[in-house]
Design a protein around this motif. Structure first.
Motif, short mmCIF file in Angstrom:
data_model
loop_
_atom_site.label_atom_id
_atom_site.label_comp_id
_atom_site.label_asym_id
_atom_site.label_seq_id
_atom_site.Cartn_x
_atom_site.Cartn_y
_atom_site.Cartn_z
N LEU A 1 9.95 -26.30 -3.75
CA LEU A 1 9.08 -26.87 -2.72
C LEU A 1 8.39 -28.11 -3.28
O LEU A 1 7.68 -28.05 -4.27
CB LEU A 1 8.03 -25.83 -2.29
CG LEU A 1 7.13 -26.21 -1.11
CD1 LEU A 1 7.94 -26.49 0.14
CD2 LEU A 1 6.12 -25.09 -0.84
N LYS A 2 8.62 -29.25 -2.62
CA LYS A 2 8.00 -30.50 -3.02
C LYS A 2 7.08 -31.00 -1.91
O LYS A 2 6.99 -30.39 -0.84
CB LYS A 2 9.08 -31.55 -3.32
CG LYS A 2 10.01 -31.17 -4.46
CD LYS A 2 11.06 -32.25 -4.72
CE LYS A 2 11.99 -31.86 -5.85
NZ LYS A 2 13.04 -32.88 -6.10
N TYR B 1 10.98 -35.40 1.14
CA TYR B 1 11.98 -34.96 2.11
C TYR B 1 12.18 -36.00 3.22
O TYR B 1 11.23 -36.63 3.68
CB TYR B 1 11.56 -33.65 2.77
CG TYR B 1 11.43 -32.49 1.81
CD1 TYR B 1 12.54 -31.76 1.41
CD2 TYR B 1 10.18 -32.13 1.30
CE1 TYR B 1 12.42 -30.69 0.53
CE2 TYR B 1 10.04 -31.06 0.43
CZ TYR B 1 11.17 -30.34 0.04
OH TYR B 1 11.04 -29.30 -0.83
N THR C 1 19.22 -29.79 2.23
CA THR C 1 17.80 -29.69 1.90
C THR C 1 16.97 -30.86 2.40
O THR C 1 15.77 -30.72 2.62
CB THR C 1 17.61 -29.61 0.37
OG1 THR C 1 18.04 -30.85 -0.21
CG2 THR C 1 18.43 -28.46 -0.21
N ASP D 1 16.21 -33.26 0.53
CA ASP D 1 15.50 -33.74 -0.65
C ASP D 1 16.11 -35.07 -1.08
O ASP D 1 17.25 -35.13 -1.52
CB ASP D 1 15.62 -32.71 -1.78
CG ASP D 1 14.81 -33.08 -3.02
OD1 ASP D 1 14.33 -34.23 -3.09
OD2 ASP D 1 14.67 -32.23 -3.91
N ALA E 1 12.04 -25.90 3.93
CA ALA E 1 11.68 -25.63 2.53
C ALA E 1 10.51 -24.66 2.45
O ALA E 1 10.50 -23.76 1.59
CB ALA E 1 11.33 -26.95 1.84
N ARG E 2 9.56 -24.79 3.36
CA ARG E 2 8.41 -23.87 3.35
C ARG E 2 8.81 -22.45 3.75
O ARG E 2 8.32 -21.47 3.19
CB ARG E 2 7.31 -24.40 4.27
CG ARG E 2 6.58 -25.57 3.65
CD ARG E 2 5.46 -26.06 4.52
NE ARG E 2 4.65 -27.02 3.79
CZ ARG E 2 3.72 -27.76 4.33
NH1 ARG E 2 3.48 -27.67 5.62
NH2 ARG E 2 3.02 -28.60 3.61
N ALA F 1 10.34 -20.91 0.80
CA ALA F 1 9.32 -20.59 -0.20
C ALA F 1 8.61 -19.29 0.14
O ALA F 1 8.34 -18.46 -0.73
CB ALA F 1 8.31 -21.74 -0.31
N VAL G 1 8.79 -19.45 -6.66
CA VAL G 1 8.70 -20.75 -6.00
C VAL G 1 8.29 -21.79 -7.04
O VAL G 1 7.32 -21.60 -7.77
CB VAL G 1 7.67 -20.73 -4.85
CG1 VAL G 1 7.67 -22.08 -4.13
CG2 VAL G 1 7.97 -19.60 -3.88
N ILE H 1 6.92 -25.52 -7.63
CA ILE H 1 6.21 -26.62 -6.97
C ILE H 1 5.76 -27.63 -8.03
O ILE H 1 6.16 -27.54 -9.19
CB ILE H 1 5.00 -26.11 -6.15
CG1 ILE H 1 3.95 -25.51 -7.09
CG2 ILE H 1 5.43 -25.10 -5.11
CD1 ILE H 1 2.60 -25.29 -6.45
N GLY I 1 1.21 -24.95 3.71
CA GLY I 1 2.04 -24.57 2.56
C GLY I 1 1.38 -23.61 1.60
O GLY I 1 1.74 -22.43 1.53
#
Length: 670
Positions: free
Chosen positions: A111-112, A117, A153, A155, A195-196, A199, A205, A207, A222
C-alpha cells in the motif's frame, strides 16, 4: 497464519540456526549472534506488547530479524519503511521468500500513497486538457494510456521508462484534496481503493512512513481502518520517523497547491460546465493572487527556510504580506462561490468547492499567530511553501500510537511497536531518536555490526586542508578527490553537506575530467537518483571509465553499492544542522529553556548520526574494502571530535598523507 503464539522466542531462535529455515531461504545466510538476539527481542515484544527500539549496525540482517518473528507470530502485521525502494523489496523479494521457507500461507499487500497510483478519472481529464506543456508531455501521456490498459495494480513504479520527475505525473494521479471518493465515475475501477481493499484483507501490509503519517494526520480511511485490526507494527529505517512526521502533523499551504487548484477548476469548468461560470476569470484571479504572494516573498533574500515569528516571514514587509494573503483568500472565496452554483452538475465541482474552502481557511490561518508549541517558516523555491509544524512527533506518538494515559482493556493483548534502523543515536539510550519520538520508556537494544571494520576500512582526516568555512575549502576537497579517484580508477563517492559545495566540487571535477575518457563525473541532479546509482555501480565495466559520484542530501543514506564499485567515500564537512534553520532554532531554544546545552544535546548528536549514515555507504558486505575521508579538521582538533569519531564504525585511523597514499595503492592493486 494460524500458528500458535506459545514459544515464539524459541521458534524464532530455531529459525536462525545453521540448519534452520533461513539457511534454506537465503543462500548467503550465515548465523550471526547479533541477528539472533535482535530477532529474539522482537519475538518477546510481540508476545508481551509494548515498544522496542533496536539499532542494528550494517550487516546485522535486521530485515530478517523482524520478519521471522512477525511471520511466525500468526499476528496481523503492518510494516512501514522510509523509502518506496525498500517497500518494493520487502513485498516482492524478502516476504515471499521467507513465507515460502516457513511454510506459511501468508496473504501480503503493498500500500502506497495516492501519488504512486494512476488515477483513471484524472487520466481521462488529462486526455482532454489543452494545456499540456509540450510534445514530450504528450508522448508520456500516450505511453501511460497504453500501459493503463494492462496494469493490474496501477502502481506507476511498475511502468518501464517513466521519469519520476515528469510533469505529467500530477495530472494523472490524485491527491487527498482532488480525489472525488465514492462520487468518482471511475470509483469501481480505482487502483487506490483496490490497494486498500487488499490491505484490509491481508495478513501483512507493507506501507511507507509518509503514508502512515499523512493518514494519521487527517484520519483518512486507509490507516484509520487498518491500524485497529493490526497488533504488530514495525518501522524500518525508523531514523526518518521524526522528520517525516513533523511534515504531516502541522499545517501547510503552497502556491503550487493553489495553482493546481486553479488549473483543475479551469479544466473541469470548460469540460463539464462551459458557459455557466466565467471559469477564465475565476481561475485567473486565483492564479494571479498566488503569483502575487510568491512575488511578495521573492523580494526578500533568504536561505531555504525563512524565519517567521511575527506577522510576516523575516525580510518581507508585513503589510504587503498580509494584503497578499488576504487577496488569495478572497480569490479562493470567489472561486468557491462560482463552484457552488454548479456543485450538482458533476462530482468534480463539489470536491473543487471543498478544496477552495480549505485553501482559503489555510491562507487566513497563516495570517494569524502560530499555534503554541509550533514553529513557522517559509520555503521559496519554484513555489512558495508556508509551513507550521510541531517541533517533534513525541506528543503524537504518545497520544495517537501508544495512547498513554488512556484506560486499557487488560484482557486485550497489547499492541507491539518495533522501531529499527542502522543509525539511531550515539548514546546508550539512543536519545537522538527516542526523545523526539516519545519513546523514552521503550526497551532499547543496540546490536553491533558483524563486519571487521579495522581490517576492512580506514578513516583519514587530512590536516593540511583549509578550514571548513574557508572559501578555498570546496576547491581543496575537489583536488583531493581528483587525485585519489585517479589513483584507484574512480570508485569514489563525494558527499557534501550543502548544495553550494555540491555545485562547486562537481563543476571542478567535471571540468578536470571532461573529454579525457579517464573518469566519468556524475553529479546529483543531472539524472534521476536511480539512474545515477545504476551507472555508478557499473563502474569501469564494458569499456567505460570509472566513476566519481558527487552528491548531497538523500545520497547520505539508503544507497547500497557493495563490492569494488565503491571503495572511497569523501565527506566534505561535519554535517551539523544549519543554525539559521527555523526548526533548528526553535528546537535549540526549547533546550535552552530546559537548562540544557543545544550544542551538546542537539547539534552534536545530529552530526554524529548523519556522519554515521554517510560513512555507512562504504562497507556493505563482509568482503568490502574501503577508505573514508572526512575533510574537516575539527574532527581531530575540537573536543567534540572524539564523540563524533566514536560514533563512526571502529575503522583503523590513518595518521598522515603517506599512510593514505599507501592505503590507496592497496586498493588500486586489489
Amino acid at each position: 497464519m494460524q500458528a500458535p503464539r506459545e514459544g515464539l522466542e524459541e521458534r524464532t531462535r530455531a529459525a536462525f540456526v545453521p540448519t534452520g529455515v533461513l539457511a534454506r531461504a537465503a543462500e548467503a545466510f550465515r548465523p550471526r549472534s547479533g541477528q539472533t538476539e535482535m530477532a529474539a527481542a522482537v519475538a518477546r515484544t510481540i508476545e508481551q506488547g509494548g515498544a522496542l527500539v533496536v539499532e542494528a549496525g550494517t550487516g546485522v540482517g535486521k530485515t530478517f530479524s523482524y520478519l521471522v518473528p512477525a511471520l511466525l507470530s500468526g499476528e496481523r502485521v503492518l510494516l512501514s519503511t522510509a523509502t518506496k525502494t525498500l517497500q518494493d523489496q520487502l513485498f516482492a523479494r524478502d516476504l515471499p521468500r521467507l513465507a515460502d521457507a516457513l511454510g506459511l500461507p501468508v496473504r501480503m499487500a503493498l500500500l502506497k500513497g495516492r501519488g504512486s497510483y494512476l488515477c483513471l478519472h484524472r487520466l481521462e481529464l488529462a486526455r482532454r486538457d489543452a494545456s499540456l506543456p509540450d510534445r514530450t508531455a504528450l508522448r508520456t501521456l500516450a505511453k501511460i494510456e497504453q500501459w493503463a490498459q494492462g496494469t493490474r495494480t496501477g502502481d506507476l513504479a511498475e511502468m518501464p521508462g517513466l521519469d519520476e520527475r515528469s510533469p505529467v505525473l500530477p495530472l494523472v494521479t490524485s491527491t487527498r484534496e482532488n480525489c472525488l471518493g465514492s462520487q468518482c465515475p471511475k470509483f469501481r475501477q480505482c487502483h487506490v481503493n483496490a490497494a486498500r481493499r487488499e490491505a484490509l484483507a491481508a495478513d501483512v501490509v507493507v506501507i511507507n512512513h509518509h503514508l502512515f503519517f499523512a493518514d494519521l494526520a487527517v484520519r483518512e480511511s486507509g490507516m484509520a481502518e487498518l491500524l485497529p485490526i493490526v497488533r504488530v507494527v514495525v518501522f524500518d529505517e525508523a531514523h526518518q520517523l521524526n522528520e517525516t512526521g513533523v511534515q504531516f502533523l502541522g499545517r501547510q499551504l503552497s502556491t503550487g497547491q493553489v495553482l493546481d487548484f486553479a488549473r483543475d477548476t479551469l479544466a473541469a469548468g470548460l469540460q463539464l460546465a462551459r458557459g455557466l461560470v466565467d471559469w477564465q476569470l475565476a481561475a485567473g484571479t486565483v492564479e494571479r493572487a498566488a503569483r502575487e504572494l510568491r512575488l511578495v516573498a521573492g523580494r526578500s533574500t533568504f536561505s531555504t527556510r525563512l524565519r517567521w515569528s511575527g506577522e510576516a516571514p523575516e525580510g518581507i514587509e508585513p503589510q504587503a504580506w498580509q494584503e497578499a494573503l488576504a487577496a488569495l483568500a478572497s480569490a479562493l472565496d470567489l472561486a468557491e462561490e462560482g463552484l457552488a452554483t454548479v456543485r450538482e452538475a458533476a462530482p468534480d465541482f463539489a470536491r473543487l468547492q471543498e478544496r477552495a474552502a480549505t485553501l482559503a481557511q489555510r491562507a487566513r490561518a497563516f495570517a494569524q499567530e502560530a499555534e503554541p508549541g509550533s514553529v513557522r517558516w517559509a520555503d521559496a523555491a519554484t513555489h512558495l511553501r508556508l509551513v507550521e509544524s510541531p517541533l517533534d512527533i513525541a506528543e503524537a506518538v504518545q497520544q495517537k500510537l501508544l495512547k498513554t494515559g488512556e484506560p486499557r482493556d487488560e484482557a486485550a493483548p497489547q499492541r507491539a511497536w518495533i522501531f529499527t534502523s542502522a543509525t539511531l543515536g550515539d548514546d546508550a539510550r539512543l536519545s537522538w531518536f527516542t526523545e523526539p519520538c516519545g519513546l523514552a520508556e521503550a526497551e532499547v537494544l543496540r546490536v553491533a555490526s558483524p563486519f571487521d571494520y579495522p581490517a576492512q576500512a580506514a578513516v583519514y582526516v587530512p590536516r593540511q586542508l583549509p578550514r571548513p568555512n574557508d572559501p578555498g575549502h570546496s576547491g581543496a576537497v575537489a583536488a583531493l578527490a581528483q587525485r585519489a579517484a585517479r589513483r584507484i580508477g574512480g570508485r569514489t563517492m563525494v558527499l557534501t553537506t550543502t548544495l553550494r559545495a555540491l555545485r562547486a566540487i562537481g563543476e571542478q571535477l567535471q571540468a578536470r575530467f571532461e573529454g579525457s575518457g579517464e573518469l566519468e563525473v556524475l553529479v546529483q541532479g543531472q539524472w534521476t537518483k536511480r539512474r545515477l546509482i545504476e551507472r555508478f555501480r557499473e563502474g569501469a565495466d564494458h569499456g567505460r571509465p570509472g566513476c566519481i559520484l558527487v552528491a548531497s542530501a538523500s545520497f547520505w543514506e539508503g544507497v547500497d553499492v557493495p563490492g569494488e564499485a565503491l571503495q572511497l567515500v569523501i565527506i566534505d564537512k561535519l554535517p551539523f544542522p544549519p543554525p539559521g534553520d527555523p526548526l533548528v532554532e526553535a528546537r535549540s531554544q526549547r533546550l535552552e529553556q530546559q537548562g540544557r546545552s543545544p550544542f551538546n544535546d542537539y547539534f552534536v548528536p545530529e552530526a554524529a548520526v548523519a556522519l554515521k549514515q554517510g560513512a555507512g555507504r562504504l562497507i556493505r558486505r563482509e568482503t568490502d574494502q574501503g577508505l573514508l575521508v572526512v575533510c574537516d579538521t575539527r574532527l581531530v582538533q575540537m573536543g567534540y571530535g572524539r564523540r563524533l569519531l566514536a560514533a563512526l564504525p571502529p575503522m583503523r585511523r590513518l595518521q598522515d598523507e603517506g599512510e593514505f597514499d599507501a592505503a590507496l595503492d592497496l586498493l588500486a592493486g586489489a
